[in-house]
Design a protein around this motif. Structure first.
Motif, PDB file in Angstrom:
ATOM      1  N   CYS A 105       3.787  -3.676   5.316  1.00  0.00           N
ATOM      2  CA  CYS A 105       2.404  -3.790   4.833  1.00  0.00           C
ATOM      3  C   CYS A 105       2.146  -2.747   3.759  1.00  0.00           C
ATOM      4  O   CYS A 105       2.756  -1.674   3.758  1.00  0.00           O
ATOM      5  CB  CYS A 105       1.391  -3.692   5.976  1.00  0.00           C
ATOM      6  N   PRO A 106       1.238  -3.078   2.823  1.00  0.00           N
ATOM      7  CA  PRO A 106       0.789  -2.092   1.846  1.00  0.00           C
ATOM      8  C   PRO A 106      -0.239  -1.198   2.538  1.00  0.00           C
ATOM      9  O   PRO A 106      -1.129  -1.699   3.235  1.00  0.00           O
ATOM     10  CB  PRO A 106       0.144  -2.943   0.753  1.00  0.00           C
ATOM     11  N   VAL A 107      -0.115   0.090   2.382  1.00  0.00           N
ATOM     12  CA  VAL A 107      -1.020   1.003   3.083  1.00  0.00           C
ATOM     13  C   VAL A 107      -2.396   0.986   2.417  1.00  0.00           C
ATOM     14  O   VAL A 107      -2.514   1.099   1.190  1.00  0.00           O
ATOM     15  CB  VAL A 107      -0.446   2.435   3.096  1.00  0.00           C
ATOM     16  N   ALA A 108      -3.433   0.813   3.233  1.00  0.00           N
ATOM     17  CA  ALA A 108      -4.805   0.796   2.715  1.00  0.00           C
ATOM     18  C   ALA A 108      -5.119   2.135   2.055  1.00  0.00           C
ATOM     19  O   ALA A 108      -4.825   3.197   2.598  1.00  0.00           O
ATOM     20  CB  ALA A 108      -5.788   0.520   3.855  1.00  0.00           C
ATOM     21  N   GLY A 109      -5.709   2.075   0.878  1.00  0.00           N
ATOM     22  CA  GLY A 109      -6.068   3.302   0.172  1.00  0.00           C
ATOM     23  C   GLY A 109      -4.980   3.837  -0.735  1.00  0.00           C
ATOM     24  O   GLY A 109      -5.168   4.856  -1.397  1.00  0.00           O
TER      25      GLY A 109
END
Length: 344
Positions: free
Chosen positions: A260-264
């Motif tokens: 997953c792409p990390v939020a932020g």
């Protein structure tokens, strides 16, 4: 599969364009150590760096380590992409650590079972949890190959068995399997703890999470049998060690590898491009042949010699799935109990 081939393939894939290539940026990717890290560093990362104009810092650790880093860095995330087991990935999504996936044509080719309903993570591949054993030691002792989860209770394996702890998905799968053998399961884990305490513990040489230490225990002749993943076992066998891997007759367990792409993240575009690159057919073949990960991309075809022990085709049917809604809700409680009662 060489990085040169991947570089050529990348020329036709959608990556970061124009201004993003003007200056090199650093993308922090957290993922597994051991053989997975080796394949990533040697055969996957260099081609992406060259084409995307970014430098990748690979942060190795098991899934619970990566999740702990996200929790420790909450509000100031230093990771951009995470690769972890499916159970912790669901936790990462529920805790708000994963950003929404950017649209990409590649997702049309991903197996439905590898897609997250939240669209905040995606399966990158799959391995299976089963039994690895030393053919050399088994042959010397004239032991038949293991066939069942119940074999872990056999007294002839006293101090010859290695099981990862339950903060590792392989260990958690084993606890659930022991519960199921005795009529329980995720919603009734008590039989699993009882079986471990009364019938398995005496056989355990070590509850070992480290891939390097796991292989060392086999290489020095201390361990003869272990619970491990199909990918890990394949990578170990590829070194020349006589490691054999079997799925128990009751069924092995599917372990999804998710990203997953990390939020932020300040590199949201690059993070999403990297995940799409990980799903490209060429990289999927690299991870299958180099690390034993069954492809998530349905367009990937593996040659017969690359299919042994890999969740692919009919082999996937031998695997069971964990009810992560129950397991994740109970995991902290089970881990504390495990540390108190089993791994003392």
């Amino acid at each position: 599969m060489k990085t040169g081939f991947l570089s050529a393939l990348l020329a036709s894939t959608v990556l970061i364009a124009g201004p993003a290539l003007a200056q090199q940026k650093t993308l922090y990717v957290a993922g597994y150590g051991g053989s997975y890290e080796q394949v990533m560093r040697k055969d996957v990362i260099p081609a992406f760096e060259a084409k995307a104009g970014v430098k990748i810092e690979y942060v190795a650790g098991n899934s619970t380590d990566t999740l702990a880093k996200l929790q420790a860095q909450k509000g100031n995330q230093q990771l951009d992409v995470i690769i972890l087991d499916d159970g912790p990935a669901y936790q990462a999504v529920s805790l708000g650590f994963c950003g929404t996936l950017a649209p990409g044509e590649i997702y049309k080719d991903v197996a439905p079972v590898m897609l997250f309903k939240s669209n905040k993570a995606v399966g990158l591949g799959m391995v299976g949890t089963g039994i690895m054993y030393s053919k050399k030691i088994f042959d010397e002792n004239k032991w038949p190959a293991p066939t069942s989860w119940a074999d872990l209770k056999d007294p002839k394996y006293k101090k010859k068995l290695v099981v990862p702890p339950i903060n590792n998905t392989y260990g958690l799968h084993t606890l659930i399997a022991m519960a199921q053998l005795a009529g329980g399961g995720e919603s009734n884990i008590e039989p699993g703890f009882k079986t471990f305490k009364d019938e398995v513990n005496a056989n355990v040489l070590a509850y070992e999470p480290s891939p390097a230490k796991m292989t060392e225990l086999f290489q020095n002749g201390q361990a003869a049998i272990a619970i491990w993943g199909s990918g890990r076992a394949k990578a170990f066998a590829d070194t020349g060690y006589p490691a054999e891997f079997v799925y128990p007759k009751e069924g092995g367990y599917a372990l999804g590898i998710a990203g997953c792409p990390v939020a932020g993240s300040k590199l949201e575009s690059e993070a999403n491009a990297f995940l799409q690159y990980m799903l490209s057919p060429a990289v999927q073949v690299v991870m299958a042949t180099g690390n034993g990960a069954g492809p998530a991309n349905t367009k990937v075809t593996l040659p017969p010699e690359a299919q042994k022990g890999i969740p692919y085709g009919d082999q996937v049917k031998q695997l069971k799935a964990v009810d992560w809604d129950i397991a994740n809700a109970k995991r902290e409680e089970w881990t504390k109990r495990w540390n108190r009662e089993i791994e003392r």
